[in-house]
Structures are given as structure tokens and as C-alpha cells.
Design a protein around this motif. Structure first.
Motif, mmCIF file in Angstrom:
data_model
loop_
_atom_site.group_PDB
_atom_site.id
_atom_site.type_symbol
_atom_site.label_atom_id
_atom_site.label_comp_id
_atom_site.label_asym_id
_atom_site.label_seq_id
_atom_site.Cartn_x
_atom_site.Cartn_y
_atom_site.Cartn_z
ATOM 1 N N GLN A 58 55.592 73.983 123.092
ATOM 2 C CA GLN A 58 54.323 74.483 123.610
ATOM 3 C C GLN A 58 54.509 75.776 124.405
ATOM 4 O O GLN A 58 53.672 76.684 124.335
ATOM 5 N N MET A 59 55.594 75.884 125.146
ATOM 6 C CA MET A 59 55.870 77.124 125.894
ATOM 7 C C MET A 59 56.093 78.288 124.923
ATOM 8 O O MET A 59 55.625 79.400 125.160
ATOM 9 N N GLN A 60 56.806 78.027 123.826
ATOM 10 C CA GLN A 60 57.027 79.053 122.797
ATOM 11 C C GLN A 60 55.688 79.519 122.220
ATOM 12 O O GLN A 60 55.452 80.721 122.066
ATOM 13 N N ARG A 61 54.823 78.566 121.920
ATOM 14 C CA ARG A 61 53.500 78.900 121.380
ATOM 15 C C ARG A 61 52.676 79.703 122.386
ATOM 16 O O ARG A 61 52.032 80.691 122.017
ATOM 17 N N LEU A 62 52.702 79.309 123.645
ATOM 18 C CA LEU A 62 51.966 80.043 124.681
ATOM 19 C C LEU A 62 52.448 81.485 124.795
ATOM 20 O O LEU A 62 51.640 82.412 124.910
ATOM 21 N N ALA A 63 53.748 81.679 124.780
ATOM 22 C CA ALA A 63 54.296 83.031 124.879
ATOM 23 C C ALA A 63 53.836 83.881 123.695
ATOM 24 O O ALA A 63 53.412 85.036 123.868
ATOM 25 N N GLY A 64 53.898 83.332 122.495
ATOM 26 C CA GLY A 64 53.423 84.051 121.312
ATOM 27 C C GLY A 64 51.938 84.346 121.381
ATOM 28 O O GLY A 64 51.494 85.451 121.025
ATOM 29 N N ASP A 65 51.158 83.370 121.866
ATOM 30 C CA ASP A 65 49.720 83.583 122.023
ATOM 31 C C ASP A 65 49.439 84.705 123.021
ATOM 32 O O ASP A 65 48.550 85.528 122.801
ATOM 33 N N ALA A 66 50.176 84.730 124.120
ATOM 34 C CA ALA A 66 49.966 85.775 125.133
ATOM 35 C C ALA A 66 50.254 87.154 124.564
ATOM 36 O O ALA A 66 49.504 88.114 124.809
ATOM 37 N N ILE A 67 51.310 87.273 123.788
ATOM 38 C CA ILE A 67 51.651 88.561 123.180
ATOM 39 C C ILE A 67 50.539 88.998 122.231
ATOM 40 O O ILE A 67 50.094 90.153 122.262
ATOM 41 N N ALA A 68 50.058 88.072 121.417
ATOM 42 C CA ALA A 68 49.004 88.397 120.450
ATOM 43 C C ALA A 68 47.665 88.685 121.125
ATOM 44 O O ALA A 68 46.973 89.644 120.770
ATOM 45 N N ARG A 69 47.287 87.878 122.095
ATOM 46 C CA ARG A 69 45.958 87.983 122.714
ATOM 47 C C ARG A 69 45.823 89.134 123.689
ATOM 48 O O ARG A 69 44.757 89.737 123.802
ATOM 49 N N PHE A 70 46.879 89.419 124.432
ATOM 50 C CA PHE A 70 46.789 90.420 125.492
ATOM 51 C C PHE A 70 47.497 91.728 125.143
ATOM 52 O O PHE A 70 47.423 92.691 125.901
ATOM 53 N N GLY A 71 48.202 91.748 124.029
ATOM 54 C CA GLY A 71 48.878 92.968 123.600
ATOM 55 C C GLY A 71 50.071 93.348 124.458
ATOM 56 O O GLY A 71 50.443 94.521 124.530
ATOM 57 N N VAL A 72 50.702 92.362 125.094
ATOM 58 C CA VAL A 72 51.885 92.645 125.903
ATOM 59 C C VAL A 72 53.113 92.694 125.000
ATOM 60 O O VAL A 72 53.094 92.193 123.879
ATOM 61 N N ARG A 73 54.190 93.301 125.482
ATOM 62 C CA ARG A 73 55.382 93.476 124.659
ATOM 63 C C ARG A 73 56.302 92.258 124.668
ATOM 64 O O ARG A 73 56.876 91.879 123.654
ATOM 65 N N ASP A 74 56.477 91.647 125.842
ATOM 66 C CA ASP A 74 57.450 90.558 125.936
ATOM 67 C C ASP A 74 57.031 89.578 127.025
ATOM 68 O O ASP A 74 56.311 89.936 127.960
ATOM 69 N N VAL A 75 57.533 88.341 126.886
ATOM 70 C CA VAL A 75 57.227 87.273 127.827
ATOM 71 C C VAL A 75 58.481 86.441 128.034
ATOM 72 O O VAL A 75 59.211 86.162 127.082
ATOM 73 N N ALA A 76 58.711 86.034 129.279
ATOM 74 C CA ALA A 76 59.733 85.033 129.597
ATOM 75 C C ALA A 76 59.043 83.897 130.329
ATOM 76 O O ALA A 76 58.275 84.134 131.266
ATOM 77 N N LEU A 77 59.295 82.660 129.886
ATOM 78 C CA LEU A 77 58.782 81.456 130.543
ATOM 79 C C LEU A 77 59.968 80.546 130.805
ATOM 80 O O LEU A 77 60.641 80.114 129.863
ATOM 81 N N CYS A 107 49.879 87.153 132.508
ATOM 82 C CA CYS A 107 50.653 86.348 133.449
ATOM 83 C C CYS A 107 49.780 85.247 134.044
ATOM 84 O O CYS A 107 50.184 84.077 134.098
ATOM 85 N N ARG A 108 48.578 85.597 134.476
ATOM 86 C CA ARG A 108 47.660 84.606 135.049
ATOM 87 C C ARG A 108 47.276 83.550 134.007
ATOM 88 O O ARG A 108 47.270 82.351 134.291
ATOM 89 N N TRP A 109 46.979 83.985 132.792
ATOM 90 C CA TRP A 109 46.619 83.048 131.725
ATOM 91 C C TRP A 109 47.786 82.118 131.410
ATOM 92 O O TRP A 109 47.597 80.912 131.227
ATOM 93 N N LEU A 110 49.001 82.664 131.386
ATOM 94 C CA LEU A 110 50.173 81.851 131.067
ATOM 95 C C LEU A 110 50.399 80.744 132.095
ATOM 96 O O LEU A 110 50.610 79.590 131.722
ATOM 97 N N ILE A 111 50.367 81.051 133.392
ATOM 98 C CA ILE A 111 50.626 79.998 134.373
ATOM 99 C C ILE A 111 49.505 78.972 134.365
ATOM 100 O O ILE A 111 49.748 77.770 134.425
ATOM 101 N N ASP A 112 48.265 79.424 134.278
ATOM 102 C CA ASP A 112 47.151 78.478 134.271
ATOM 103 C C ASP A 112 47.180 77.579 133.041
ATOM 104 O O ASP A 112 46.934 76.373 133.139
ATOM 105 N N THR A 113 47.493 78.135 131.891
ATOM 106 C CA THR A 113 47.522 77.361 130.656
ATOM 107 C C THR A 113 48.745 76.449 130.617
ATOM 108 O O THR A 113 48.650 75.286 130.210
ATOM 109 N N LEU A 114 49.889 76.945 131.055
ATOM 110 C CA LEU A 114 51.097 76.125 131.107
ATOM 111 C C LEU A 114 50.864 74.898 131.993
ATOM 112 O O LEU A 114 51.155 73.767 131.602
ATOM 113 N N LYS A 115 50.295 75.112 133.155
ATOM 114 C CA LYS A 115 50.062 74.008 134.088
ATOM 115 C C LYS A 115 49.108 72.967 133.517
ATOM 116 O O LYS A 115 49.229 71.786 133.808
ATOM 117 N N LYS A 116 48.191 73.405 132.713
ATOM 118 C CA LYS A 116 47.166 72.511 132.174
ATOM 119 C C LYS A 116 47.613 71.791 130.900
ATOM 120 O O LYS A 116 47.172 70.673 130.647
#
Length: 166
Positions: A58-77, A107-116
């Protein structure tokens, strides 16, 4: 992307340095630490448990979703399991992007979604007892709905709630 669940201290400085790149205009870091109280009750320690394999997926999926949805380059969780004391890092999120707004939003979406949604649970131990944390309500204004979701957000899918550490 760096996605990890660890059993020892999180090397925040090393992880942040590893995510940074020349094309980035922003790196947003969320360093969730164990605070000394919850709702006025002094915290002795926290214990984190997880369904590790599912949490990593699920963390892998969230990171990929964040990159796709927000247009960021990289994510570490990175999330830590086991017993943590006041001041220790329980979760680290690093988002790199060309622009600061996207990094902050992701970043805000990732922590909120991860926690939930990610199956990681927190037991809070106080001087007078212990409780399994239920977590905080997910802010509706920050919900990013997946295809086919309703306006009710993540809870409509029956995802596992987890407690907060920050």
C-alpha cells in the motif's frame, strides 16, 4: 522511490540527501516524532505493529499515486515498527519536486492517506494505562479520490484506520 518499513531508527538525513536532485526546486519533509503526551496524558512509549507485506504494497501504491497526481519527481516513505520513546521518528515522508506547492500538497496527502489506509497500528502507553489509537479523521478537503470512489472518501472502502504519531 524508497519505500521501507524498518525495525530500528530512521536515518532521516541520509534519506533526504538521497532523494534530492539537481532539478528539484523543493524537497518537503514530514518527520513524524513521538510526542510526550496525548490529550494531556503523559506518554511513556509507543508500540507500532503492522501487516508488513500489505503495508509495503500500500505504501508503494501511495507513493506512485502521489507522483502521478501531484506531478512530483520522487517520494520516500519510511515507517518504523516496534517500541519508540519520546522524540524518536516513527514515520518519514520526503517529497521532491520542481515546485514547492506540489511538494507540500503531496507530502500532506501522503501522511494523511497513509495514516488512514495503511495497516500499521499504534499502541500508546501512559503512566496510567495503554490504548490502541484510533487515528484522526481524514480531512475531506484533502481527499484525492481514486477512480470509482465516492465523495465519502477512504472510509467508504472499509480501509484500515491507524493512529497518529505526530
Amino acid at each position: 522511490m524508497l519505500i521501507e518499513i524498518v525495525d530500528g531508527p530512521i536515518a532521516a538525513e541520509t534519506i533526504v540527501a538521497g532523494v534530492k536532485a539537481g532539478g528539484d526546486g523543493a524537497v518537503c519533509v514530514f518527520d513524524g516524532i513521538v510526542r510526550d503526551n496525548t490529550r494531556g496524558r503523559p506518554t511513556v512509549h509507543l508500540d507500532y505493529e503492522a501487516y508488513r507485506e500489505m503495508a509495503l504494497e500500500q505504501m508503494q501504491r501511495l507513493a506512485g499515486d502521489a507522483i502521478a497526481r501531484f506531478g512530483v519527481r520522487d517520494v520516500a516513505l519510511v515507517h518504523r515498527l516496534g517500541r519508540l520513546t519520546v522524540g524518536e521518528t516513527s514515520v518519514l515522508i520526503v517529497v521532491a519536486s520542481a515546485h514547492r506547492a506540489a511538494a507540500f500538497e503531496a507530502c500532506r496527502w501522503l501522511i494523511d492517506t497513509l495514516k488512514k489506509t495503511v495497516p500499521i497500528w499504534k499502541k500508546e502507553t501512559f503512566a496510567d494505562g495503554a490504548v490502541w489509537a484510533d487515528g484522526e479523521p481524514f480531512p475531506e478537503e484533502l481527499a484525492v479520490l481514486a477512480q470509482g470512489d465516492t465523495a465519502r472518501g477512504d472510509t467508504a472502502r472499509g480501509d484500515t484506520a491507524r493512529g497518529d504519531s505526530e
